[in-house]
Write an enzyme that holds these catalytic residues in place. Structure first.
Site, PDB file in Angstrom:
ATOM      1  N   LYS A  27       0.828  -1.218   0.000  1.00  0.00           N
ATOM      2  CA  LYS A  27       0.000   0.000   0.000  1.00  0.00           C
ATOM      3  C   LYS A  27       0.857   1.261   0.000  1.00  0.00           C
ATOM      4  O   LYS A  27       0.612   2.196  -0.771  1.00  0.00           O
ATOM      5  CB  LYS A  27      -0.913   0.013   1.234  1.00  0.00           C
ATOM      6  CG  LYS A  27      -1.703   1.297   1.361  1.00  0.00           C
ATOM      7  CD  LYS A  27      -2.247   1.535   2.749  1.00  0.00           C
ATOM      8  CE  LYS A  27      -1.266   1.925   3.776  1.00  0.00           C
ATOM      9  NZ  LYS A  27      -1.398   3.192   4.472  1.00  0.00           N
ATOM     10  N   ASN A  28       1.866   1.294   0.856  1.00  0.00           N
ATOM     11  CA  ASN A  28       2.640   2.537   0.963  1.00  0.00           C
ATOM     12  C   ASN A  28       3.561   2.767  -0.234  1.00  0.00           C
ATOM     13  O   ASN A  28       3.999   3.896  -0.468  1.00  0.00           O
ATOM     14  CB  ASN A  28       3.389   2.592   2.299  1.00  0.00           C
ATOM     15  CG  ASN A  28       2.430   2.818   3.461  1.00  0.00           C
ATOM     16  OD1 ASN A  28       1.271   3.205   3.255  1.00  0.00           O
ATOM     17  ND2 ASN A  28       2.886   2.570   4.671  1.00  0.00           N
ATOM     18  N   CYS A 123      -4.165   8.254   9.655  1.00  0.00           N
ATOM     19  CA  CYS A 123      -4.338   7.759  11.026  1.00  0.00           C
ATOM     20  C   CYS A 123      -3.952   8.843  12.024  1.00  0.00           C
ATOM     21  O   CYS A 123      -3.061   9.650  11.771  1.00  0.00           O
ATOM     22  CB  CYS A 123      -3.459   6.533  11.256  1.00  0.00           C
ATOM     23  SG  CYS A 123      -3.916   5.111  10.256  1.00  0.00           S
ATOM     24  N   ARG A 128       1.038  15.308  13.347  1.00  0.00           N
ATOM     25  CA  ARG A 128       1.697  14.756  12.152  1.00  0.00           C
ATOM     26  C   ARG A 128       2.105  15.931  11.257  1.00  0.00           C
ATOM     27  O   ARG A 128       1.464  16.214  10.245  1.00  0.00           O
ATOM     28  CB  ARG A 128       0.770  13.778  11.420  1.00  0.00           C
ATOM     29  CG  ARG A 128       0.476  12.543  12.229  1.00  0.00           C
ATOM     30  CD  ARG A 128      -0.259  11.470  11.450  1.00  0.00           C
ATOM     31  NE  ARG A 128       0.578  10.827  10.449  1.00  0.00           N
ATOM     32  CZ  ARG A 128       0.186   9.810   9.698  1.00  0.00           C
ATOM     33  NH1 ARG A 128      -1.035   9.317   9.825  1.00  0.00           N
ATOM     34  NH2 ARG A 128       0.993   9.273   8.801  1.00  0.00           N
ATOM     35  N   ASP A 313       4.776   0.471  12.061  1.00  0.00           N
ATOM     36  CA  ASP A 313       3.508  -0.052  11.531  1.00  0.00           C
ATOM     37  C   ASP A 313       3.261  -1.502  11.935  1.00  0.00           C
ATOM     38  O   ASP A 313       2.219  -2.068  11.605  1.00  0.00           O
ATOM     39  CB  ASP A 313       3.454   0.090   9.999  1.00  0.00           C
ATOM     40  CG  ASP A 313       3.384   1.540   9.568  1.00  0.00           C
ATOM     41  OD1 ASP A 313       3.115   2.407  10.424  1.00  0.00           O
ATOM     42  OD2 ASP A 313       3.604   1.816   8.370  1.00  0.00           O
ATOM     43  N   ARG A 405      -8.713   0.275   4.829  1.00  0.00           N
ATOM     44  CA  ARG A 405      -7.864   1.267   4.135  1.00  0.00           C
ATOM     45  C   ARG A 405      -6.575   0.616   3.653  1.00  0.00           C
ATOM     46  O   ARG A 405      -5.945   1.107   2.720  1.00  0.00           O
ATOM     47  CB  ARG A 405      -7.497   2.417   5.090  1.00  0.00           C
ATOM     48  CG  ARG A 405      -8.611   3.392   5.349  1.00  0.00           C
ATOM     49  CD  ARG A 405      -8.104   4.575   6.161  1.00  0.00           C
ATOM     50  NE  ARG A 405      -6.787   4.972   5.682  1.00  0.00           N
ATOM     51  CZ  ARG A 405      -5.798   5.397   6.457  1.00  0.00           C
ATOM     52  NH1 ARG A 405      -5.961   5.484   7.747  1.00  0.00           N
ATOM     53  NH2 ARG A 405      -4.642   5.731   5.928  1.00  0.00           N
TER      54      ARG A 405
HETATM   55  C1  EPZ Z   1       4.747   6.821   6.482  1.00  0.00           C
HETATM   56  O1  EPZ Z   1       4.076   7.926   7.063  1.00  0.00           O
HETATM   57  C2  EPZ Z   1       3.730   5.714   6.380  1.00  0.00           C
HETATM   58  N1  EPZ Z   1       2.640   6.165   5.529  1.00  0.00           N
HETATM   59  C3  EPZ Z   1       3.234   5.343   7.770  1.00  0.00           C
HETATM   60  O2  EPZ Z   1       2.420   4.202   7.618  1.00  0.00           O
HETATM   61  C4  EPZ Z   1       4.409   4.974   8.678  1.00  0.00           C
HETATM   62  O3  EPZ Z   1       3.953   4.808   9.999  1.00  0.00           O
HETATM   63  C5  EPZ Z   1       5.478   6.064   8.643  1.00  0.00           C
HETATM   64  O4  EPZ Z   1       5.840   6.382   7.272  1.00  0.00           O
HETATM   65  C6  EPZ Z   1       6.755   5.670   9.369  1.00  0.00           C
HETATM   66  O5  EPZ Z   1       7.269   4.490   8.808  1.00  0.00           O
HETATM   67  C7  EPZ Z   1       2.776   6.123   4.207  1.00  0.00           C
HETATM   68  O6  EPZ Z   1       3.789   5.705   3.664  1.00  0.00           O
HETATM   69  C8  EPZ Z   1       1.612   6.581   3.411  1.00  0.00           C
HETATM   70  P1  EPZ Z   1       7.159   9.975   8.350  1.00  0.00           P
HETATM   71  P2  EPZ Z   1       4.730   9.372   6.986  1.00  0.00           P
HETATM   72  O7  EPZ Z   1       7.144  11.251   7.592  1.00  0.00           O
HETATM   73  O8  EPZ Z   1       5.480   9.487   5.728  1.00  0.00           O
HETATM   74  C9  EPZ Z   1       7.878  13.264  11.863  1.00  0.00           C
HETATM   75  C10 EPZ Z   1       0.489   2.890   7.844  1.00  0.00           C
HETATM   76  O9  EPZ Z   1      -0.003   2.359   8.862  1.00  0.00           O
HETATM   77  N2  EPZ Z   1       7.756  14.268  10.786  1.00  0.00           N
HETATM   78  O10 EPZ Z   1       8.233   8.985   8.115  1.00  0.00           O
HETATM   79  O11 EPZ Z   1       3.661  10.354   7.290  1.00  0.00           O
HETATM   80  C11 EPZ Z   1       6.539  12.589  12.143  1.00  0.00           C
HETATM   81  O12 EPZ Z   1       5.750  13.363  13.003  1.00  0.00           O
HETATM   82  C12 EPZ Z   1       1.000   4.303   7.909  1.00  0.00           C
HETATM   83  O13 EPZ Z   1       0.571   2.337   6.742  1.00  0.00           O
HETATM   84  C13 EPZ Z   1       7.922  15.603  11.085  1.00  0.00           C
HETATM   85  O14 EPZ Z   1       8.179  15.997  12.238  1.00  0.00           O
HETATM   86  O15 EPZ Z   1       5.747   9.257   8.215  1.00  0.00           O
HETATM   87  C14 EPZ Z   1       6.987  11.264  12.723  1.00  0.00           C
HETATM   88  O16 EPZ Z   1       7.287  11.461  14.079  1.00  0.00           O
HETATM   89  C15 EPZ Z   1       0.652   4.968   9.178  1.00  0.00           C
HETATM   90  N3  EPZ Z   1       7.819  16.518  10.078  1.00  0.00           N
HETATM   91  C16 EPZ Z   1       8.274  10.964  11.960  1.00  0.00           C
HETATM   92  O17 EPZ Z   1       8.721  12.215  11.427  1.00  0.00           O
HETATM   93  C17 EPZ Z   1       7.547  16.133   8.789  1.00  0.00           C
HETATM   94  O18 EPZ Z   1       7.470  16.997   7.915  1.00  0.00           O
HETATM   95  C18 EPZ Z   1       8.124   9.950  10.815  1.00  0.00           C
HETATM   96  O19 EPZ Z   1       7.124  10.372   9.898  1.00  0.00           O
HETATM   97  C19 EPZ Z   1       7.358  14.761   8.493  1.00  0.00           C
HETATM   98  C20 EPZ Z   1       7.465  13.835   9.520  1.00  0.00           C
END
Ligand code: EPZ
Length: 442
Positions: A27-28, A123, A128, A313, A405
């Site tokens: 999915k991702n 989610c 976020r 995840d 989803r």
């Molecule tokens: C991706 O989310 C995945 N979603 C998430 O999977 C997954 O939990 C996550 O990566 C971590 O592996 C998709 O790929 C669509 P991040 P993403 O940016 O990209 C902080 C699932 O269940 N951060 O790697 O949104 C953030 O708050 C979903 O399939 C900032 O501070 O995650 C977090 O603490 C849920 N500023 C950390 O970084 C930013 O601009 C990691 O977030 C971006 C992120």
């Protein structure tokens, strides 16, 4: 068919699971690959697309932008974004239904030099932010404004390659910055980039279409700007987290199941922890065999982290298993601020868990008892399916739209290995059964 998430699952726990099931495309990866297709001025043939709601919603956004999408077969799509209009009006509500809608921003900005999208949903794990995405776009030369629930990005003088250091290896920021940089002038380098398998998959897809993205899978990714992406064919990799979820599920119920269509090397960050917990896992090349017969689950400590660390995840699913273990386990979440909302649901089933902001202390209770519970997000929903299948009695699981989803054909897949899970829908006076697992595999 993509299920619409109505109703509840009725889950009768206690069956050991035997047989085989196949894993779908990731999915991702799929959501990033669909965004990649938006940057292409040609035809993109994408295969192994998972049949899940997040994919369907993103494809709807593409259609509203003017893309033509033909379904060739199950998970097999032809996407034509030659005539998309970056200024087309999109339902704001569609953007709010998934996180990955923010990729539309990077894709349109990269291709057209301007974009306007609504704030993404997804989610609820506490805050976020998307500041890394925005900083990346600004470093490339765009001006970004946020207000009224919308994000506007404009690169009046075009985008120019530069070196961008991410504060954290964010998956979304890495993908979004690559999308924006595809056509930027010169070389863009992303340092401290995310290294998840879906980053590699997304980069491979872009390269198959004519992009020059190098180093994906390492923490330093180089994007050489090109003038055109001509289109091509691409097959999405198997879903690491879907596979991990089914492996964890068999680990919980006990039994002997072959999980087919996986890349075992992507699963090591999950399977090594499950092996430590006493689960037998055998690498069969493009499948893994999962066995737990007789032996109890052993306690373990888990700390989530970016790939190749233990995936956040998979945290709720493995924490659920640890409620069945002997002894006390510590589960520490380092990626998200708030990813323990599901703990209340497990407590309803007799689990002994205490949490502070980042750590759950789980005292294994050996068995769970069925209860009426609800999915609080996608992966915790999957964890509740595991809990229900491991519990004594019949669990009713609500809010299953979260689960659908990200998990396609879950009832049929579980039915194939002997799980007793049925979709039911609330009616005014009674619960109407819509399909049993036996019907769904027939
Ligand atoms: C991706 O989310 C995945 N979603 C998430 O999977 C997954 O939990 C996550 O990566 C971590 O592996 C998709 O790929 C669509 P991040 P993403 O940016 O990209 C902080 C699932 O269940 N951060 O790697 O949104 C953030 O708050 C979903 O399939 C900032 O501070 O995650 C977090 O603490 C849920 N500023 C950390 O970084 C930013 O601009 C990691 O977030 C971006 C992120």
């Amino acid at each position: 068919m993509i299920l619409d998430g109505y109703g509840k699952y009725s889950i009768i726990g206690g069956n050991r699971l035997y047989g085989e099931l196949s894993i779908s495309g990731a999915k991702n990866s799929a959501v990033a690959v669909i965004a990649a297709a938006m940057t292409v001025n040609g035809l993109c043939h994408i295969d192994n697309m998972p049949q899940v709601r997040d994919v369907e919603i993103l494809l709807q956004i593409l259609q509203q932008l003017g893309a033509e999408i033909d379904v060739i077969g199950d998970g097999d799509y032809m996407i034509d974004c030659r005539n998309i209009d970056p200024d087309a009006a999109i339902d704001q509500e569609l953007y709010g239904q998934l996180r990955a809608s923010y990729y539309v921003l990077g894709a349109l900005l990269g291709r057209f030099g301007h974009a306007r999208v609504a704030m993404p949903g997804g989610c609820d794990f506490g805050t976020r932010p998307i500041d890394y995405h925005i900083k990346g776009f600004e470093a490339l030369g765009a001006e970004v404004d946020i207000g009224g629930g919308w994000i506007d990005a404009n690169a009046v003088d075009g985008l120019r390659g530069t070196r961008i250091l991410l504060d954290y290896p964010s998956v979304g920021a890495t993908i979004n910055i690559i999308l924006a940089a595809i056509y930027a002038e010169g070389l863009t380098i992303i340092e401290n980039a995310a290294m998840e398998p879906h980053i590699v998959d997304f980069a491979n897809c872009l390269n198959a279409m004519g992009a020059e993205v190098r180093g994906a899978g390492t923490n330093s990714i180089r994007i050489y700007g090109v003038n055109e992406l001509r289109g091509g064919s691409y097959t999405i990799v198997p879903d690491q987290i879907e596979a991990g979820t089914y492996i964890a599920l068999v680990a919980g119920t006990g039994g002997d199941v072959i999980v087919r269509d996986v890349i075992p090397r992507h699963l090591v960050c999950i399977t090594s922890k499950l092996s430590e917990m006493g689960v037998e896992i055998e690498d069969l090349g493009d499948a893994v065999r999962v066995r737990r017969e007789g032996r109890p689950i052993r306690r373990a400590n888990v700390m989530t982290g970016p790939y190749p660390g233990f995936p956040t995840d998979m945290q709720p699913q493995v924490a659920t298993l640890l409620t069945l273990a002997r002894g006390t386990s510590f589960v520490t979440e380092t990626v998200w601020d708030s990813r323990f909302q599901y703990v209340d649901q497990l407590q309803r089933m007799g689990a002994k868990i205490t949490t502070d902001a980042r750590t759950a202390v789980i005292e294994g209770v050996g068995r769970l008892k069925a209860a009426s519970i609800a999915a609080t997000d996608l992966r915790s929903g999957a964890a509740m399916v595991i809990a229900g299948l491991c519990a004594d009695g019949t669990t009713l699981l609500d809010n299953i739209w979260h689960i659908e989803r990200g998990y396609g054909n879950i009832i049929a897949k579980l039915g194939e290995i002997g799980a007793d899970i049925t979709r039911v829908v609330d009616a005014p006076r009674n619960l109407i059964e819509l399909r049993t697992h036996r019907e769904s595999v027939a």
